[in-house]
Design a protein around this motif. Structure first.
Motif, PDB file in Angstrom:
ATOM      1  N   CYS A  81      21.393 -23.153   6.596  1.00 50.44           N
ATOM      2  CA  CYS A  81      20.990 -24.826   6.499  1.00 50.44           C
ATOM      3  C   CYS A  81      19.914 -24.948   7.390  1.00 50.44           C
ATOM      4  O   CYS A  81      20.298 -24.707   8.717  1.00 50.44           O
ATOM      5  CB  CYS A  81      22.202 -25.693   6.509  1.00 50.44           C
ATOM      6  SG  CYS A  81      21.779 -27.468   6.312  1.00 50.44           S
ATOM      7  N   CYS A 141      19.781 -27.530   9.160  1.00 48.98           N
ATOM      8  CA  CYS A 141      20.362 -28.739  10.077  1.00 48.98           C
ATOM      9  C   CYS A 141      20.671 -27.852  11.411  1.00 48.98           C
ATOM     10  O   CYS A 141      20.906 -28.470  12.384  1.00 48.98           O
ATOM     11  CB  CYS A 141      21.305 -29.466   9.741  1.00 48.98           C
ATOM     12  SG  CYS A 141      23.163 -28.324   9.685  1.00 48.98           S
ATOM     13  N   SER A 192      23.274 -25.864  11.635  1.00 47.50           N
ATOM     14  CA  SER A 192      24.876 -25.513  11.565  1.00 47.50           C
ATOM     15  C   SER A 192      25.346 -24.111  11.805  1.00 47.50           C
ATOM     16  O   SER A 192      26.447 -23.717  12.139  1.00 47.50           O
ATOM     17  CB  SER A 192      25.527 -26.271  10.670  1.00 47.50           C
ATOM     18  OG  SER A 192      25.247 -25.790   9.267  1.00 47.50           O
ATOM     19  N   CYS A 241      26.676 -27.162   3.250  1.00 51.67           N
ATOM     20  CA  CYS A 241      26.416 -28.184   4.125  1.00 51.67           C
ATOM     21  C   CYS A 241      25.416 -29.168   3.934  1.00 51.67           C
ATOM     22  O   CYS A 241      26.173 -30.203   3.555  1.00 51.67           O
ATOM     23  CB  CYS A 241      25.531 -27.228   5.464  1.00 51.67           C
ATOM     24  SG  CYS A 241      25.480 -27.892   6.994  1.00 51.67           S
ATOM     25  N   CYS A 242      24.379 -29.321   4.007  1.00 50.37           N
ATOM     26  CA  CYS A 242      23.415 -30.720   4.042  1.00 50.37           C
ATOM     27  C   CYS A 242      22.912 -30.807   2.469  1.00 50.37           C
ATOM     28  O   CYS A 242      22.317 -31.712   2.172  1.00 50.37           O
ATOM     29  CB  CYS A 242      22.267 -30.497   4.945  1.00 50.37           C
ATOM     30  SG  CYS A 242      22.965 -30.655   6.558  1.00 50.37           S
TER      31      CYS A 242
HETATM   32 ZN   LIG Z   1      23.345 -28.651   7.469  1.00 45.88          ZN
END
Ligand SMILES: [Zn+2]
Length: 695
Positions: A9, A11, A13, A20-21
């Motif tokens: 992801c 982001c 993570s 996730c996103c």
């Molecule tokens: Zn994410």
């Protein structure tokens, strides 16, 4: 843009995008597109909808914070970050964003803490985010003057993103092309390796520590070396590595403790010297003011009448070199007295001392100097001559920029129009005076408040002096090279030199008397020396605190006939006078005063008459002959009727001899002169003396 649901992801993570996103990624993207198109309300509306749909997802709140920050609604951004961290206390992006907010507000130490947390919490796979966080760490460390931490942070950022040009350029600017740091601080330091004969168990612990460092996890390496030093406290190299780790992490105070242990455990001079030179670099970091021997004092005044200040600055020739600086402030220097005109045999003592660096902004006048005695003089001067235009606000201590310390070594201002070779000669003399006369006698924090001259006699402290001299050596080469060979200082302190030969003697023949150590001076044959060499030998002996040796040269000099080239022999006579007084022989001292005065009248047009009279007066006081002392003071006062220094000495002296009427007489004269000049401080001083005399 469509993303592979099974890729990591974006982001940071460390999870797969799909888990996730992905559920809100498109909507958030849409919100930021609206923002870029100037559709602020639409952007907000979309974002609020995402938040409603995913109220328990930290990443959503983090992106919301970013949006509100871009809209310059900082309170809303902060609230979003609070919410994100409530949901996920180790949510790295929130620390990074909050760090940026503090950074923008100029709250550098706070921003740095947040950035460092972000570097701890991002998943190792989030290379882009990690590189950004480390880059920000380095930017803060620049502001806090911790070059080792700057370099470590940017190097990690570059390892994460080798093609990042911003990081490349920053590293180049700060550590190569236009570096503000001395060479020791620019260097890419690396861990020391374990001694080949170490026992296998320790070797294993070391391997673990070095392995952790190699992966860029500095905090892991730190913990590993903490363990190694706990088990093997006599391992100097392990202490060195622990110090380095702490310095890379910006913890200079703790790093200093480790280097202290390293120097105590180290048996090799060179390695100990290296460690303590590095320790000296760390003392320039933010928060180390109280342990830095080069720390700079700063006095700030508020300007209350800018017109009056402007006029005073314009008329007072002690303020010089005033010019507009890059920051917009006006900068310059304050001298103890106006600069004399250049002439062809200008001597060092004729030049005024630099009392403070001056900076003037819209509403503040700031004075700075690493020499606190001089700064106090500057304060007195400014407060008496600019009173009414400024008001005192605060005095503080700060770790200086390295280049400022470099300037301190060359603590000299020259008049304009001075010939190049004379300027070079004076500069050399000023550096010699600072490094060979002043510095070795300073009580240094880096030596536990012992002077370098005393410290060289102690096993561990001697190694620390080696390091301090290495640091000075580095400073003299790091910017404009200074015309000084630091081996001279090493030689005088009895430390091993970088060069093979004494800087004073080449193939057994003396070439530079001023560079000699005490043993070399003692071996000189007095009868073979010229008058000028005798004078130089005497001065060199005095600088080394070798008073008796200096006395030998002084005695030889005063028995020689007058010399038109160097007619002034006061220094030689005065040295012998002080020796006689130290040996409690005032009669001999008085004989020397008379002989000196006679020589001065015959060969030097009596230029030193006042100096001899003052000497004489003080010896008479010491010898219990107050009448003669009074007569000498009266002769002086007749010649120098409003010299505050003299009147003060005369009054204090007569007071000590319990001659109250005479003390009062001098104090009255002083008070009258102070009143005439409007000098309130001095008036108060003489009034106190007067009161004491009449008590
Ligand atoms: Zn994410």
């Amino acid at each position: 843009m469509t993303l592979d649901p099974y890729a990591l992801c974006p982001c940071g993570s460390g999870k797969k995008f799909k888990w996730c996103c992905q559920p809100f990624y498109k909507d958030i993207d849409r919100a930021f597109t609206q923002l870029r198109n100037g559709q602020d309300d639409a952007a907000k509306k979309i974002m609020e909808q995402v938040v409603q749909d995913h109220p328990n997802t930290a990443e959503v709140w983090g992106r919301r914070a970013e949006l509100y920050w871009e809209l310059d609604q900082r309170d809303e951004a902060e609230r979003s970050l609070d919410r994100a961290l409530e949901l996920q206390p180790h949510y790295a992006t929130a620390y990074l964003l909050r760090g940026m907010l503090r950074h923008e507000e100029g709250e550098i130490p706070g921003a740095l803490l947040l950035y460092r947390k972000a570097t701890d919490y991002f998943d190792p796979s989030a290379r882009e985010q990690l590189a950004e966080a480390w880059f920000c760490v380095g930017q803060c460390e620049v502001m806090l003057n911790r070059p080792l931490a700057v370099r470590a942070a940017w190097q990690i950022a570059l390892n994460l993103q080798p093609a990042n040009e911003v990081v490349q350029n920053s590293l180049q600017k700060y550590f190569e092309t236009q570096s503000p740091y001395p060479t020791l601080a620019r260097k890419a330091w690396s861990f020391r390796s374990i001694a080949p004969d170490a026992d296998p168990q320790r070797a294993q612990a070391w391997d673990k520590a070095l392995g952790a460092a190699a992966t860029g996890k500095l905090t892991d390496a730190l913990r590993a070396f903490e363990q190694v030093t706990a088990v093997a406290p006599a391992d100097a190299d392990a202490w060195f590595n622990l110090g380095l780790c702490r310095a890379w992490l910006g913890d200079n105070a703790a790093a200093l403790e480790a280097f202290d242990q390293c120097v105590s455990a180290e048996l090799d001079d060179d390695r100990a010297g290296e460690a303590w030179a590095l320790a000296e670099i760390l003392r320039f970091g933010h928060g180390m003011e109280e342990s830095c021997d080069w720390a700079e004092r700063m006095v700030r005044y508020q300007i209350v009448d800018i017109q009056k200040l402007g006029a005073a600055l314009k008329n007072d020739r002690r303020f010089t070199d005033l010019r507009q600086m890059e920051s917009g402030a006006v900068g310059g220097v304050l001298l103890e007295r106006p600069m004399p005109a250049a002439h062809h045999n200008l001597a060092l003592f004729e030049l005024p001392k630099l009392l403070a660096y001056v900076a003037i902004t819209n509403n503040a006048l700031v004075l700075q100097n690493g020499n606190s005695e001089r700064l106090q003089q500057a304060r007195q001067l400014v407060e008496s001559s600019l009173g009414g235009a400024i008001e005192f606000r605060e005095e503080s201590l700060r770790a200086p920029e390295f280049v400022r310390t470099f300037q301190l070594l060359l603590d000299l201002r020259l008049p304009s129009g001075i010939a190049d070779d004379l300027a070079a000669k004076l500069m050399r003399e000023a550096i010699v005076q600072y490094l060979e006369e002043n510095w070795p006698r300073r009580h240094l924090r880096s030596l536990g408040m012992i002077t370098p001259l005393d410290a060289v006699g102690h096993a561990v402290l001697r190694r620390k002096v080696l390091g301090l001299v290495n640091f000075i050596d580095d400073l003299t080469h790091s910017y404009v090279p200074l015309p000084y060979n630091v081996d001279r200082l090493r030689h005088k302190l009895g430390l091993p030199m970088m060069g093979a030969e004494s800087p004073a003697v080449v193939s057994g023949k003396p070439v530079d008397i001023s560079a000699m150590n005490a043993a070399e001076l003692a071996s000189l044959n007095v009868d073979e020396l010229s008058d000028a060499d005798l004078e130089l030998a005497m001065q060199t002996g005095r600088r080394l605190d070798a008073s008796e040796l200096a006395g030998k040269f002084a005695r030889a000099l005063i028995t020689r006939p007058g010399n038109a080239q160097s007619p002034d022999r006061f220094t030689a006579f005065n040295h012998l006078i002080q020796l006689a007084l130290a040996a409690d022989q005032p009669e001999e001292a008085l004989g020397l005063v008379e002989a000196g005065m006679k020589h001065d009248c015959e060969h030097n047009e009596g230029r030193r008459r006042n100096d001899y009279d003052l000497c004489g007066a003080q010896i008479y006081l010491k010898a219990g002959q107050p009448e003669q002392a009074h007569a000498a003071f009266c002769r002086l006062v007749e010649r120098l009727p409003s010299n505050f220094d003299l009147l003060g000495k005369a009054s204090e002296g007569m007071l000590r001899a319990n001659r109250r009427a005479e003390a009062a007489e001098f104090a009255e004269k002083g008070a009258a002169a102070a009143r005439a000049k409007g000098d309130k401080d001095r008036l108060g001083y003489f009034e106190e003396l007067l009161a004491a005399a009449k008590r």
